[in-house]
Scaffold this motif. Structure first.
Motif, PDB file in Angstrom:
ATOM      1  N   LEU A   6       0.861  -1.185   0.000  1.00 45.39           N
ATOM      2  CA  LEU A   6       0.000   0.000   0.000  1.00 45.39           C
ATOM      3  C   LEU A   6       0.898   1.235   0.000  1.00 45.39           C
ATOM      4  N   ILE A   7       0.652   2.167  -0.915  1.00 48.61           N
ATOM      5  CA  ILE A   7       1.451   3.392  -1.028  1.00 48.61           C
ATOM      6  C   ILE A   7       0.682   4.551  -0.413  1.00 48.61           C
ATOM      7  N   CYS A   8       1.328   5.309   0.460  1.00 51.84           N
ATOM      8  CA  CYS A   8       0.689   6.479   1.065  1.00 51.84           C
ATOM      9  C   CYS A   8       1.593   7.692   0.896  1.00 51.84           C
ATOM     10  N   ASP A   9       1.178   8.620   0.048  1.00 49.92           N
ATOM     11  CA  ASP A   9       1.931   9.862  -0.191  1.00 49.92           C
ATOM     12  C   ASP A   9       0.963  10.879  -0.778  1.00 49.92           C
ATOM     13  N   ASP A  10       1.070  12.137  -0.349  1.00 47.28           N
ATOM     14  CA  ASP A  10       0.134  13.137  -0.854  1.00 47.28           C
ATOM     15  C   ASP A  10       0.542  13.698  -2.210  1.00 47.28           C
ATOM     16  N   GLN A  11       1.706  13.310  -2.718  1.00 52.01           N
ATOM     17  CA  GLN A  11       2.158  13.781  -4.020  1.00 52.01           C
ATOM     18  C   GLN A  11       1.885  12.711  -5.086  1.00 52.01           C
ATOM     19  N   GLU A  12       1.071  13.065  -6.067  1.00 49.82           N
ATOM     20  CA  GLU A  12       0.673  12.088  -7.080  1.00 49.82           C
ATOM     21  C   GLU A  12       1.860  11.558  -7.866  1.00 49.82           C
ATOM     22  N   GLU A  33      -3.627   2.914  -2.972  1.00 46.67           N
ATOM     23  CA  GLU A  33      -2.920   4.174  -2.776  1.00 46.67           C
ATOM     24  C   GLU A  33      -3.734   5.067  -1.843  1.00 46.67           C
ATOM     25  N   ALA A  34      -3.031   5.816  -0.995  1.00 48.21           N
ATOM     26  CA  ALA A  34      -3.674   6.759  -0.089  1.00 48.21           C
ATOM     27  C   ALA A  34      -2.961   8.099  -0.175  1.00 48.21           C
ATOM     28  N   ALA A  38      -5.122   9.224   7.363  1.00 47.92           N
ATOM     29  CA  ALA A  38      -6.418   8.642   7.711  1.00 47.92           C
ATOM     30  C   ALA A  38      -6.868   7.632   6.657  1.00 47.92           C
ATOM     31  N   THR A  39      -6.665   7.980   5.399  1.00 42.81           N
ATOM     32  CA  THR A  39      -7.027   7.056   4.319  1.00 42.81           C
ATOM     33  C   THR A  39      -6.148   5.821   4.351  1.00 42.81           C
ATOM     34  N   ALA A  40      -4.875   5.996   4.685  1.00 41.49           N
ATOM     35  CA  ALA A  40      -3.962   4.858   4.782  1.00 41.49           C
ATOM     36  C   ALA A  40      -4.417   3.884   5.863  1.00 41.49           C
ATOM     37  N   LEU A  53       4.137   1.699   2.396  1.00 43.35           N
ATOM     38  CA  LEU A  53       5.160   2.717   2.161  1.00 43.35           C
ATOM     39  C   LEU A  53       4.549   4.048   2.572  1.00 43.35           C
ATOM     40  N   MET A  54       5.055   4.610   3.678  1.00 39.56           N
ATOM     41  CA  MET A  54       4.369   5.711   4.349  1.00 39.56           C
ATOM     42  C   MET A  54       5.169   7.008   4.306  1.00 39.56           C
ATOM     43  N   ASP A  55       4.606   8.023   3.644  1.00 37.94           N
ATOM     44  CA  ASP A  55       5.172   9.368   3.703  1.00 37.94           C
ATOM     45  C   ASP A  55       4.898   9.934   5.099  1.00 37.94           C
TER      46      ASP A  55
END
Length: 218
Positions: A6-12, A33-34, A38-40, A53-55
């Motif tokens: 699962l990918i979590c990053d606010d940059q597309e 993807e998140a 909160a979505t993650a 993978l957490m930003d």
């Protein structure tokens, strides 16, 4: 067996790039993807990925808070923190929250894949020398007394092994230094993790520092 990520990053652009790298591997696949913490947390609970993978810096719930929630709720899910600098204080906070390692955001694709597979295996830290410098910098002298009771659960040989894990030694190096077989080292490592209730090897390193088995700068 395919590792589910699962990918979590606010940059597309970051998410797209990471997805391309992960999905290019036959043993890895992106399951979601998140764009925020909160979505993650919600997706992790629903999708049960092997790795997140957490930003860190995101709007709303940040990556540290999300890591703590995911690690508490999903013991089998690993989290790899994505940080801007290799000695970012957020990387240390991520380890404290339960992350199994950290990755510098601009790391080359091959380094990212090594980190991902290492964390999924649970038997290799990400950049032991960098992890040690991070702990040297941010841990200070905290936490020795609170772990004394847990240390008493270990045999003297297990304490020796824990100290060498804390110094970033591999199983092969530990075997050589203690004049024992590598299989025996693996057995000791497994017992240490079980007795101390630790998720994986990187948390054994954190515990070694917090308990005073390894001293910052030592």
């Amino acid at each position: 067996m395919t590792g589910r990520v699962l990918i979590c990053d606010d940059q597309e652009l970051v998410r797209v790039g990471v997805r391309m790298i992960v999905d290019s591997q036959p043993d890895l696949t992106v399951v979601g993807e998140a764009t925020d913490g909160a979505t993650a947390v919600e997706l992790a609970g629903r999708l049960r990925p092997d790795l997140v993978l957490m930003d860190v810096r995101m709007p709303g719930m940040d990556g540290i808070a999300a890591t703590a929630r995911i690690c508490a709720a999903l013991p089998e899910t690993r989290v790899l923190i994505i940080t801007t600098f290799d000695l970012d204080e957020y990387a240390y906070s991520g380890l404290r929250a339960g992350a199994s390692g950290f990755l510098v955001k601009d790391a080359p694709a091959d380094e990212m894949l090594v980190a991902v597979r290492g964390v999924l295996r649970g038997d290799a830290m990400v950049s032991p020398s960098v992890t040690r410098r991070l702990l040297d910098r941010y841990l200070g002298e905290r936490g020795g007394a609170e772990h004394a009771a847990k240390l008493d659960l270990l045999t003297e040989r297990e304490k020796d092994v824990l100290g060498l894990i804390g110094r970033g030694r591999s199983n092969g190096e530990i075997a050589g230094e203690l004049y024992i077989g590598e299989t025996t080292v693996k057995t000791h490592v497994g017992r240490i993790l079980a007795k101390l209730g630790l998720r994986d090897r990187v948390h054994a390193v954190v515990f070694a520092y917090e308990s005073g088995v390894v001293r910052p700068g030592g």
